[in-house]
Design a protein around this motif. Structure first.
Motif, PDB file in Angstrom:
ATOM      1  N   ALA A  22      80.473  88.797  11.905  1.00 44.87           N
ATOM      2  CA  ALA A  22      79.224  89.317  11.686  1.00 44.87           C
ATOM      3  C   ALA A  22      79.146  90.121  10.319  1.00 44.87           C
ATOM      4  CB  ALA A  22      78.827  90.347  12.792  1.00 44.87           C
ATOM      5  N   GLU A  53      68.753  91.487  12.923  1.00 44.02           N
ATOM      6  CA  GLU A  53      69.669  91.573  13.902  1.00 44.02           C
ATOM      7  C   GLU A  53      71.094  91.688  13.665  1.00 44.02           C
ATOM      8  OE1 GLU A  53      70.893  91.680  17.755  1.00 44.02           O
ATOM      9  OE2 GLU A  53      69.045  91.411  17.095  1.00 44.02           O
ATOM     10  N   LEU A  54      71.592  91.045  12.443  1.00 44.36           N
ATOM     11  CA  LEU A  54      72.820  91.367  12.000  1.00 44.36           C
ATOM     12  C   LEU A  54      73.053  92.911  11.542  1.00 44.36           C
ATOM     13  CD1 LEU A  54      73.445  88.204   9.814  1.00 44.36           C
ATOM     14  CD2 LEU A  54      74.921  89.041  11.605  1.00 44.36           C
ATOM     15  N   ARG A  56      71.617  95.418  12.884  1.00 42.69           N
ATOM     16  CA  ARG A  56      71.735  96.293  14.203  1.00 42.69           C
ATOM     17  C   ARG A  56      72.868  95.922  15.055  1.00 42.69           C
ATOM     18  NH1 ARG A  56      66.316  97.634  15.913  1.00 42.69           N
ATOM     19  NH2 ARG A  56      66.784  97.555  18.119  1.00 42.69           N
ATOM     20  N   THR A  57      73.335  95.000  15.072  1.00 48.71           N
ATOM     21  CA  THR A  57      74.520  94.529  15.432  1.00 48.71           C
ATOM     22  C   THR A  57      75.722  95.243  14.883  1.00 48.71           C
ATOM     23  OG1 THR A  57      73.959  92.433  16.386  1.00 48.71           O
ATOM     24  CG2 THR A  57      76.293  92.693  16.214  1.00 48.71           C
ATOM     25  N   VAL A  58      75.968  94.776  13.503  1.00 48.25           N
ATOM     26  CA  VAL A  58      76.939  95.376  12.677  1.00 48.25           C
ATOM     27  C   VAL A  58      76.921  97.033  12.673  1.00 48.25           C
ATOM     28  CG1 VAL A  58      78.289  95.413  10.613  1.00 48.25           C
ATOM     29  CG2 VAL A  58      77.369  93.392  11.247  1.00 48.25           C
ATOM     30  N   ILE A  61      78.451  98.238  15.934  1.00 50.98           N
ATOM     31  CA  ILE A  61      79.996  97.709  15.769  1.00 50.98           C
ATOM     32  C   ILE A  61      80.846  98.646  14.799  1.00 50.98           C
ATOM     33  CG2 ILE A  61      81.832  95.991  15.414  1.00 50.98           C
ATOM     34  CD1 ILE A  61      79.769  94.033  16.329  1.00 50.98           C
ATOM     35  N   THR A  66      78.590  99.915   7.867  1.00 50.25           N
ATOM     36  CA  THR A  66      77.193  99.690   7.382  1.00 50.25           C
ATOM     37  C   THR A  66      76.482 100.540   6.585  1.00 50.25           C
ATOM     38  OG1 THR A  66      77.226  98.552   9.522  1.00 50.25           O
ATOM     39  CG2 THR A  66      75.071  98.767   8.610  1.00 50.25           C
ATOM     40  N   ALA A  93      68.336 101.000  15.629  1.00 51.49           N
ATOM     41  CA  ALA A  93      69.496 100.681  16.577  1.00 51.49           C
ATOM     42  C   ALA A  93      70.211 101.730  17.063  1.00 51.49           C
ATOM     43  CB  ALA A  93      70.389  99.623  15.956  1.00 51.49           C
ATOM     44  N   SER A  97      70.313 103.340  21.025  1.00 55.63           N
ATOM     45  CA  SER A  97      71.494 103.350  21.623  1.00 55.63           C
ATOM     46  C   SER A  97      71.868 104.602  22.011  1.00 55.63           C
ATOM     47  CB  SER A  97      72.709 102.347  21.021  1.00 55.63           C
ATOM     48  OG  SER A  97      73.035 103.158  19.887  1.00 55.63           O
TER      49      SER A  97
END
Length: 509
Positions: A22, A53-54, A56-58, A61, A66, A93, A97
């Motif tokens: 990712a 989406e990338l 938010r995901t990274v 994580i 980031t 994001a 969360s």
């Protein structure tokens, strides 16, 4: 810098490609993604959704990575819109969360990507359109911090406009920067009070008001006093409207001293059309050829190539060549033998952005020729797939000793080196590799067939420079002698000698 973890995936064109992790996928997409732009294999919506989406995901994580990445993306990489969108998605994001990470401030991330005075309004507009009108406190505070840093009398005059969805007054009213400034008070009140007195502490605004009050018939006389125009914050974009007359040579010559390098480069054709004098043109050319000016401008080489193609006069040619060379200062001189393969398949025949007249394969040719010209011994090849005009699907390009990069790029264009078929990368590698010390491929990685990695001995370094940011790659990366870079900067090339000397080469931030 790059890691790939699975193989056996089929590309759009049908070859076996490698999926990226990712972080690597985000990095390559961000440095090559002009947000809202269609590419050969992805619509703008698909590409932008994948990017969001990338992020938010990274961001969840690895928030430290980031946060550093987004700040670097806007500063060193000079990717404006991608950084703004990325910061908004990252913060949203994390807020959704409930994530809290030591050393990572949502407020600081927002502020870090805002580096021009119109950008707080851009981020605000994106946030509202995407997430609604409720502004979380970190977003307000981050935008407010940026307003304190970026808003001056001159930036207000240059960037505030009724055409913008969020004017400076709107941004200030919504974010309420804690530090109070007389300028901010004036900006907030001015849209509702046309006759609002200008405080004595705002001399640029006062001078602009004085010039706007001049009768139109008297304004042209001030072209003899460029300093008066500069003191009033009159930019080249505003000058014609203020004069209420076309931009002739006299008007351009009055405003040229206060123009930045980007503005000068964009207007070379206009200078010629207006008949700007050779004396003034020489001063413009001197600035174009100044390495410090080019470095400060952070302009990419393609800007100078575009200007060269657009300007009808040869009086800019040498200065633009110098400017382009200065902008390629990070391209290293490589020892030994280097094979440079430039992808000129149909999928590279895509505009870099909706505002550019240059294509991806223009960028590939610029950097391929620049790299090859710095190598001790280089073979450079344009490759695609077999066509009637190119039965083998490739065409070697011969470098001429002492030839300028601009001249070589134009010879590439006029000589038929943009082929336009499929992408037979493996065939090109097998056909032209002859014991070279390294192979560099400039491509969008959408190979038609085969496995590029297996076309080379494991001991030969393979460097792929991805100019499109697609999801899949034609070889693994982050393993010995297999590396992938991305974007339109020269700085990734500088990592080649680092890797070959066995030094630790990680993310450039």
């Amino acid at each position: 810098m790059s890691r790939f973890n699975t193989s056996g995936v089929r590309a759009h064109e049908g070859s076996s490609l490698y999926a990226r992790d990712a972080r690597t996928e985000l990095f390559l997409l961000a440095v090559s993604n002009m947000v809202g732009q269609y590419t050969f294999y992805e619509s703008a919506d698909e590409r932008d959704s994948r990017y969001a989406e990338l992020v938010r995901t990274v961001g969840l994580i690895d928030p430290q990575w980031t946060a550093r990445f987004l700040a670097w993306l806007r500063s060193a990489a000079n990717m404006r819109t991608a950084a703004i969108v990325g910061a908004a998605e990252f913060v949203k994001a994390r807020l959704d969360s409930g994530a809290v990470t030591e050393g990572v401030s949502n407020r600081a991330v927002i502020a870090s990507v805002l580096q021009r005075a119109d950008e707080p309004g851009e981020l605000l507009a994106y946030w509202v359109s995407r997430f609604g009108r409720s502004l979380p406190m970190p977003v307000k505070r981050g935008i407010g911090d940026a307003m304190l840093r970026l808003v001056t009398e001159r930036s207000y005059l240059k960037w505030d406009s009724p055409e913008r969805g969020y004017r400076f007054a709107d941004v200030l009213n919504l974010t309420h920067p804690r530090a109070q400034r007389e300028l901010f008070g004036y900006i907030v009140k001015a849209p509702h009070q046309p006759d609002l007195p200008i405080p004595a502490s705002l001399p640029v605004l006062a001078k602009r008001a004085e010039l706007m009050a001049l009768p139109v018939a008297e304004r042209a006389a001030l072209l003899e006093d460029p300093e008066a125009l500069r003191a009033a914050g009159i930019t080249w974009e505003a000058l014609s409207g203020w004069l209420q007359a076309p931009m002739d040579a006299r008007a351009w010559e009055a405003v040229i001293p206060s123009m930045g390098l980007m503005a000068l480069t964009r207007n070379l054709r206009n200078f010629d059309a207006a008949g700007v004098s050779d004396e003034v043109a020489e001063r413009v050319a001197a600035r174009l050829a100044d390495p410090d000016e080019v470095a400060r401008s952070r302009m990419l080489p393609m800007r100078f190539l575009s200007a060269h193609r657009a300007a009808p006069s040869l009086r800019w040619a040498w200065a633009l060549e110098k400017a382009l060379q200065h902008s390629l200062a990070g391209v290293p001189a490589l020892p030994g033998r280097t094979l440079v393969l430039v992808d000129t398949s149909g999928s590279m025949n895509v505009r870099l952005s909706q505002h550019s007249d240059l294509l991806r394969w223009d960028a590939a040719a610029v950097f391929g020729i620049a790299l090859a010209s710095r190598c001790a011994d280089a073979d450079i090849v344009s490759f695609s797939a077999p066509l009637s005009r190119y039965p083998q699907g490739w065409l070697p390009f011969r470098l001429s000793s002492g030839e300028s990069v601009l001249r070589a790029v134009e010879r590439w264009m006029t000589g038929g080196y943009f082929i336009g078929g499929g992408t037979n990368t493996e065939d090109a590698v097998r056909a032209h590799f002859a014991g070279h010390d390294r192979v560099v491929i400039l491509t969008d990685e959408q190979a038609t067939s085969g496995d590029v990695e297996r076309a080379l001995p494991a001991s030969t370094p393979l460097y792929t420079w991805n100019l499109a940011g697609h999801r899949l790659g034609h070889a693994r990366g982050g393993v010995p002698n297999r590396h992938v870079f991305g974007g339109l900067s020269d700085q990734c090339f500088a990592m080649i000698p680092l890797l070959e000397r066995g030094e630790r080469a990680e993310w450039p931030f």
